[in-house]
Scaffold this motif. Structure first.
Motif, mmCIF file in Angstrom:
data_model
loop_
_atom_site.group_PDB
_atom_site.id
_atom_site.type_symbol
_atom_site.label_atom_id
_atom_site.label_comp_id
_atom_site.label_asym_id
_atom_site.label_seq_id
_atom_site.Cartn_x
_atom_site.Cartn_y
_atom_site.Cartn_z
ATOM 1 N N ALA A 144 0.441 -21.895 9.376
ATOM 2 C CA ALA A 144 -0.440 -21.105 8.515
ATOM 3 C C ALA A 144 0.073 -21.020 7.078
ATOM 4 C CB ALA A 144 -0.601 -19.703 9.080
ATOM 5 N N ASN A 145 1.195 -21.693 6.790
ATOM 6 C CA ASN A 145 1.789 -21.652 5.442
ATOM 7 C C ASN A 145 2.013 -20.217 4.965
ATOM 8 O OD1 ASN A 145 1.565 -24.401 5.521
ATOM 9 N ND2 ASN A 145 0.257 -24.596 3.719
ATOM 10 N N THR A 146 2.506 -19.386 5.843
ATOM 11 C CA THR A 146 2.632 -17.964 5.529
ATOM 12 C C THR A 146 3.991 -17.432 5.974
ATOM 13 O OG1 THR A 146 0.236 -17.664 5.772
ATOM 14 C CG2 THR A 146 1.600 -15.689 5.850
ATOM 15 N N VAL A 147 4.537 -16.563 5.139
ATOM 16 C CA VAL A 147 5.760 -15.839 5.486
ATOM 17 C C VAL A 147 5.427 -14.360 5.521
ATOM 18 C CG1 VAL A 147 6.557 -15.705 3.084
ATOM 19 C CG2 VAL A 147 8.213 -15.527 4.957
ATOM 20 N N TYR A 148 6.086 -13.649 6.418
ATOM 21 C CA TYR A 148 5.804 -12.231 6.618
ATOM 22 C C TYR A 148 7.066 -11.397 6.412
ATOM 23 C CZ TYR A 148 1.818 -14.314 9.046
ATOM 24 O OH TYR A 148 0.707 -15.052 9.358
ATOM 25 N N LEU A 149 6.852 -10.143 6.049
ATOM 26 C CA LEU A 149 7.934 -9.167 6.017
ATOM 27 C C LEU A 149 7.438 -7.932 6.755
ATOM 28 C CD1 LEU A 149 10.802 -8.604 4.943
ATOM 29 C CD2 LEU A 149 9.717 -7.373 3.049
ATOM 30 N N GLN A 150 7.978 -7.725 7.945
ATOM 31 C CA GLN A 150 7.653 -6.539 8.730
ATOM 32 C C GLN A 150 8.611 -5.432 8.323
ATOM 33 O OE1 GLN A 150 5.142 -5.997 11.084
ATOM 34 N NE2 GLN A 150 5.846 -3.873 10.941
ATOM 35 N N MET A 151 8.051 -4.328 7.862
ATOM 36 C CA MET A 151 8.863 -3.220 7.368
ATOM 37 C C MET A 151 8.607 -1.998 8.228
ATOM 38 S SD MET A 151 8.406 -3.764 3.260
ATOM 39 C CE MET A 151 6.696 -3.257 3.277
ATOM 40 N N ASN A 152 9.630 -1.530 8.915
ATOM 41 C CA ASN A 152 9.539 -0.360 9.774
ATOM 42 C C ASN A 152 10.443 0.744 9.257
ATOM 43 O OD1 ASN A 152 7.846 -1.847 11.562
ATOM 44 N ND2 ASN A 152 9.647 -2.660 12.626
ATOM 45 N N SER A 153 10.211 1.950 9.733
ATOM 46 C CA SER A 153 11.041 3.108 9.348
ATOM 47 C C SER A 153 11.203 3.181 7.832
ATOM 48 C CB SER A 153 12.411 3.023 10.029
ATOM 49 O OG SER A 153 12.277 2.979 11.425
ATOM 50 N N LEU A 154 10.104 3.073 7.127
ATOM 51 C CA LEU A 154 10.152 3.030 5.667
ATOM 52 C C LEU A 154 10.655 4.341 5.085
ATOM 53 C CD1 LEU A 154 6.897 1.014 5.110
ATOM 54 C CD2 LEU A 154 9.134 0.413 4.158
ATOM 55 N N LYS A 155 11.377 4.194 3.976
ATOM 56 C CA LYS A 155 11.961 5.336 3.276
ATOM 57 C C LYS A 155 11.415 5.361 1.848
ATOM 58 C CE LYS A 155 16.323 4.583 5.778
ATOM 59 N NZ LYS A 155 17.780 4.338 5.619
ATOM 60 N N PRO A 156 11.428 6.534 1.206
ATOM 61 C CA PRO A 156 10.963 6.594 -0.187
ATOM 62 C C PRO A 156 11.705 5.606 -1.087
ATOM 63 C CG PRO A 156 11.123 8.793 0.707
ATOM 64 C CD PRO A 156 11.701 7.870 1.756
ATOM 65 N N GLU A 157 12.964 5.340 -0.806
ATOM 66 C CA GLU A 157 13.730 4.406 -1.641
ATOM 67 C C GLU A 157 13.312 2.953 -1.450
ATOM 68 O OE1 GLU A 157 14.951 6.765 0.415
ATOM 69 O OE2 GLU A 157 16.822 6.090 1.392
ATOM 70 N N ASP A 158 12.436 2.682 -0.492
ATOM 71 C CA ASP A 158 11.878 1.339 -0.338
ATOM 72 C C ASP A 158 10.700 1.105 -1.299
ATOM 73 O OD1 ASP A 158 12.332 1.726 3.203
ATOM 74 O OD2 ASP A 158 13.601 0.587 1.820
ATOM 75 N N THR A 159 10.296 2.141 -2.000
ATOM 76 C CA THR A 159 9.200 2.013 -2.963
ATOM 77 C C THR A 159 9.561 0.998 -4.038
ATOM 78 O OG1 THR A 159 8.384 4.254 -2.589
ATOM 79 C CG2 THR A 159 7.851 3.220 -4.708
ATOM 80 N N ALA A 160 8.712 -0.006 -4.215
ATOM 81 C CA ALA A 160 8.981 -1.081 -5.163
ATOM 82 C C ALA A 160 7.805 -2.046 -5.162
ATOM 83 C CB ALA A 160 10.253 -1.834 -4.791
ATOM 84 N N VAL A 161 7.832 -2.947 -6.123
ATOM 85 C CA VAL A 161 6.956 -4.113 -6.065
ATOM 86 C C VAL A 161 7.711 -5.197 -5.305
ATOM 87 C CG1 VAL A 161 5.690 -5.856 -7.359
ATOM 88 C CG2 VAL A 161 5.841 -3.507 -8.238
ATOM 89 N N TYR A 162 7.075 -5.732 -4.290
ATOM 90 C CA TYR A 162 7.697 -6.750 -3.442
ATOM 91 C C TYR A 162 7.158 -8.124 -3.834
ATOM 92 C CZ TYR A 162 9.893 -3.272 -0.507
ATOM 93 O OH TYR A 162 10.697 -2.255 -0.045
ATOM 94 N N TYR A 163 8.084 -9.044 -4.053
ATOM 95 C CA TYR A 163 7.747 -10.396 -4.498
ATOM 96 C C TYR A 163 8.177 -11.427 -3.463
ATOM 97 C CZ TYR A 163 7.325 -8.281 -9.144
ATOM 98 O OH TYR A 163 6.960 -7.505 -10.211
ATOM 99 N N CYS A 164 7.360 -12.430 -3.324
ATOM 100 C CA CYS A 164 7.659 -13.569 -2.478
ATOM 101 C C CYS A 164 8.179 -14.700 -3.376
ATOM 102 C CB CYS A 164 6.370 -13.995 -1.777
ATOM 103 S SG CYS A 164 6.502 -15.421 -0.712
ATOM 104 N N LYS A 165 9.175 -15.428 -2.879
ATOM 105 C CA LYS A 165 9.726 -16.551 -3.624
ATOM 106 C C LYS A 165 9.858 -17.756 -2.714
ATOM 107 C CE LYS A 165 13.747 -17.980 -6.363
ATOM 108 N NZ LYS A 165 15.109 -17.600 -6.809
ATOM 109 N N GLY A 197 0.817 -1.203 0.000
ATOM 110 C CA GLY A 197 0.000 0.000 0.000
ATOM 111 C C GLY A 197 0.846 1.245 0.000
ATOM 112 N N LEU A 198 0.192 2.362 0.297
ATOM 113 C CA LEU A 198 0.835 3.671 0.352
ATOM 114 C C LEU A 198 1.032 4.057 1.813
ATOM 115 C CD1 LEU A 198 1.750 6.341 -0.970
ATOM 116 C CD2 LEU A 198 -0.662 7.065 -0.896
ATOM 117 N N VAL A 199 2.252 4.451 2.146
ATOM 118 C CA VAL A 199 2.565 4.834 3.516
ATOM 119 C C VAL A 199 3.528 6.011 3.490
ATOM 120 C CG1 VAL A 199 4.480 3.187 3.679
ATOM 121 C CG2 VAL A 199 3.308 3.917 5.763
ATOM 122 N N GLN A 200 3.470 6.839 4.509
ATOM 123 C CA GLN A 200 4.400 7.958 4.605
ATOM 124 C C GLN A 200 5.755 7.483 5.108
ATOM 125 O OE1 GLN A 200 2.475 10.934 7.068
ATOM 126 N NE2 GLN A 200 1.707 11.991 5.253
#
Length: 117
Positions: free
Chosen positions: A75-96, A10-13
């Motif tokens: 739960a067959n699930t993996v998570y990515l907790q992202m804190n202190s986000l920066k504009p340079e973190d803007t991207a499409v994030y893919y799971c592999k 999503g969109l975050v500041q």
């Protein structure tokens, strides 16, 4: 073959947080090493973080201390907790997912993360 579905983008500041999820459709989730990658516009896809079946983790230097990867094998699930986000973190994030045999792998469809300044 495993199928992966990401969510949580999503969109975050700048300075905000997001948690991405990747749900895997497989009965052998524990047999897969799970990773997150990202691809910004005009750039190559890059490694972000990985976690083994025993929850040993590896995180890219560019996000170390801000991002954390975890998994819930029940739960067959993996998570990515992202804190202190920066504009340079803007991207499409893919799971592999990569099977422990090395013979099978799969990518998710990606989820957009946009960090505004």
């Amino acid at each position: 073959q495993v199928q992966l579905v990401e969510s949580g983008g999503g969109l975050v500041q700048a300075g905000g947080s997001l948690r991405l999820s990747c749900a895997a459709s497989t009965l052998a989730f524990i047999s897969y090493r799970m990773s997150w990658y990202r691809q910004a516009p005009g750039k190559e896809r890059e490694f972000v973080a990985a976690i083994t079946s025993t929850s040993s983790t590896n995180v890219a230097d560019s996000v170390k201390g801000r991002f954390a990867i975890s998994r819930d094998n029940a739960a067959n699930t993996v998570y990515l907790q992202m804190n202190s986000l920066k504009p340079e973190d803007t991207a499409v994030y893919y799971c592999k997912a990569v099977h422990s045999s090395g013979r099978y792998f799969a990518w998710g469809q990606g989820t957009q993360v946009t960090v505004s300044s």
